[in-house]
Scaffold this motif. Structure first.
Motif, short mmCIF file in Angstrom:
data_model
loop_
_atom_site.label_atom_id
_atom_site.label_comp_id
_atom_site.label_asym_id
_atom_site.label_seq_id
_atom_site.Cartn_x
_atom_site.Cartn_y
_atom_site.Cartn_z
N THR A 132 0.83 -1.21 0.00
CA THR A 132 0.00 0.00 0.00
C THR A 132 0.86 1.26 0.00
OG1 THR A 132 -1.66 -1.21 1.26
CG2 THR A 132 -1.88 1.18 1.18
N TYR A 136 0.86 3.83 -3.12
CA TYR A 136 0.29 5.16 -2.89
C TYR A 136 1.33 6.25 -3.09
CZ TYR A 136 -4.33 3.75 -1.37
OH TYR A 136 -5.61 3.27 -1.35
N ALA B 91 -10.18 11.47 -0.53
CA ALA B 91 -9.86 10.71 0.67
C ALA B 91 -11.12 10.09 1.27
CB ALA B 91 -9.17 11.61 1.70
N ASN B 94 -12.18 7.19 -0.82
CA ASN B 94 -11.26 6.09 -0.57
C ASN B 94 -11.61 5.38 0.74
OD1 ASN B 94 -8.50 5.71 1.21
ND2 ASN B 94 -8.33 4.80 -0.82
N ASN B 98 -13.06 1.50 1.32
CA ASN B 98 -12.41 0.56 2.24
C ASN B 98 -13.39 0.05 3.27
OD1 ASN B 98 -9.76 0.16 1.41
ND2 ASN B 98 -9.15 2.17 2.18
N ALA B 106 -11.22 1.22 -3.83
CA ALA B 106 -10.54 2.20 -2.99
C ALA B 106 -9.26 2.71 -3.63
CB ALA B 106 -10.24 1.60 -1.63
N GLY B 110 -7.66 6.43 -3.71
CA GLY B 110 -6.50 6.62 -2.85
C GLY B 110 -5.37 7.30 -3.60
N PHE B 130 -3.27 9.56 6.43
CA PHE B 130 -4.08 9.02 5.33
C PHE B 130 -3.65 7.60 4.97
CE2 PHE B 130 -4.75 8.44 0.73
CZ PHE B 130 -6.12 8.34 0.78
N ASN B 134 -5.64 3.69 5.37
CA ASN B 134 -5.72 2.60 4.41
C ASN B 134 -5.14 1.30 4.95
OD1 ASN B 134 -6.68 3.13 1.48
ND2 ASN B 134 -5.81 5.04 2.21
#
Lengths: 171, 211
Positions: A132, A136, B91, B94, B98, B106, B110, B130, B134
């Protein structure tokens, strides 16, 4: 607890009824969404085949079980069980790997055993953290600072430590 | 990923050689592909059903409504963003995806949110918060897991919903405390005024590699 058996059916009914009331072409939109889901699933399949084989090697040879037993004395202090260790190790790194380990844990030890439940809680309350963060931050021109890893992994560690506690609390 | 694969296979091989039991390994090599396909079938079916349903939910405005509901929480966590900024909207979308257990939906939100966060030049702390949102994986409907539990023969596959939610909120809280601790000098919110000095070095973590 059985109330939650109603959750999935209730969500489905609410979505379909709201869709119908708002005049959504349910069949068509569902079809498009399901197609997207299928495409994602198909992309997942080749890697999953490989990962399940690798996990099968490590799991069925007894190596992961031995690792769990090795760590058991330390873990039982914290109320954890060794059987979830493989999952905790793979979970932050690989989603398909975690899926493979998780399904072998609940397959071998039973979904409603203590280990099965702890694994379920762990699986549901953590994410593929490294993946992730990498994906990201790849969307930006920044590099992830150390703080990002520290905070996310703190949450993961807390998830692992509390998983056994949570299972005891709820069952 | 390469390291993970090689490690798993190698420790399996070495261990079974050491234990003198190679039969289980050859069995694993033989039927793993079939197991993978069974596993995939379970997951793929759930993914199709829920992606379809979520598209209907999106068109029916349910997702937007949920977004509105989580806005106050988002404002609390990402406090240096203007409430109506595109970053905040992405956000929220996202987080909502989730929450509904839709990792696939998502992801695009994201990524957009991360881009917007960068454009808005928000603090490292906000970005970390943030990311944490996640990775802590707060889910109301962990459908994949329920499906897998049902497939493994559990009579009550969905009794894991509350424990999972509870545990992820717990780990999210720990993560947020860590955020407060790590980024304390810069933008410490009113979390009991527990400011521990950790040298304000984090701002240097910005990395303007021109792209």
């Amino acid at each position: 607890m059985e109330l939650f058996g109603l959750l999935a059916p209730a969500v489905i009914v609410v979505i379909l009824v709201t869709g119908a009331v708002r005049g959504v072409d349910i069949a068509a939109e569902f079809g498009k969404g399901a197609m997207e889901g299928l495409n994602t699933a198909i992309e997942l399949l080749p890697v999953l085949l490989l990962v399940v084989t690798a996990v099968g090697f490590a799991y069925r040879s007894g190596a992961l079980g031995a690792l769990g037993e090795l760590l058991e004395p330390i873990l039982s202090r914290a109320g954890l069980c060794g059987d979830v260790v493989p999952l905790a190790l793979v979970r932050p790194v690989s989603g398909s790997g975690a899926l493979a380990v998780y399904s072998s844990i609940i397959g071998e030890l039973g979904p409603d055993s203590f280990a099965g439940r702890a694994a379920t809680v762990l699986m549901g309350s953590t994410e593929t953290t490294f993946y992730t963060i990498a994906v990201y931050y790849a969307a930006t021109s920044l590099k992830p600072g150390r703080g990002v890893f520290i905070t996310s992994l703190t949450a993961d560690a807390a998830g692992l430590i509390f998983s056994a506690l949570t299972v005891r609390l709820f069952y | 990923m390469n390291i993970l694969l090689v490690t798993l296979c190698a420790i399996g091989l070495v261990y079974s050689l050491a234990a003198g039991d190679v039969s289980s390994l050859s069995l694993a090599a033989a039927d793993s592909a079939e197991n993978a396909l069974k596993l995939w079938l379970t997951v793929a079916a759930a993914m199709m059903l829920w992606s379809g349903l979520m598209r209907v939910a999106e068109k029916a405005g349910i997702v937007d409504r949920l977004c509105q509901t989580v806005r106050p929480l988002m404002r609390l966590l990402l406090r240096d963003l203007p409430p109506e900024s595109p970053a905040m909207k992405a956000a929220a979308m996202n987080f909502t995806s989730n929450l509904l257990g839709l990792g696939n939906a998502a992801l695009p939100f994201g990524l957009r949110a991360m881009k917007e966060l960068e454009t808005a030049r928000c603090s490292q702390r906000t970005m970390a918060a943030f990311i944490l949102l996640n990775t802590a994986s707060v889910q109301l409907v962990p459908m994949n897991i329920i499906t897998l539990r049902a497939a493994a023969g559990s009579p009550t596959p969905s009794d894991c919903v509350l424990p999972i939610l509870f545990n992820s909120l717990l780990s999210l809280t720990c993560g947020l405390l860590a955020v407060c601790a790590v980024y304390s000098p810069a933008l410490s919110p009113g979390k009991g005024g527990k400011i521990r000095n950790k040298k304000p070095r984090e701002e240097r973590a910005w990395n303007y590699s021109g792209s």
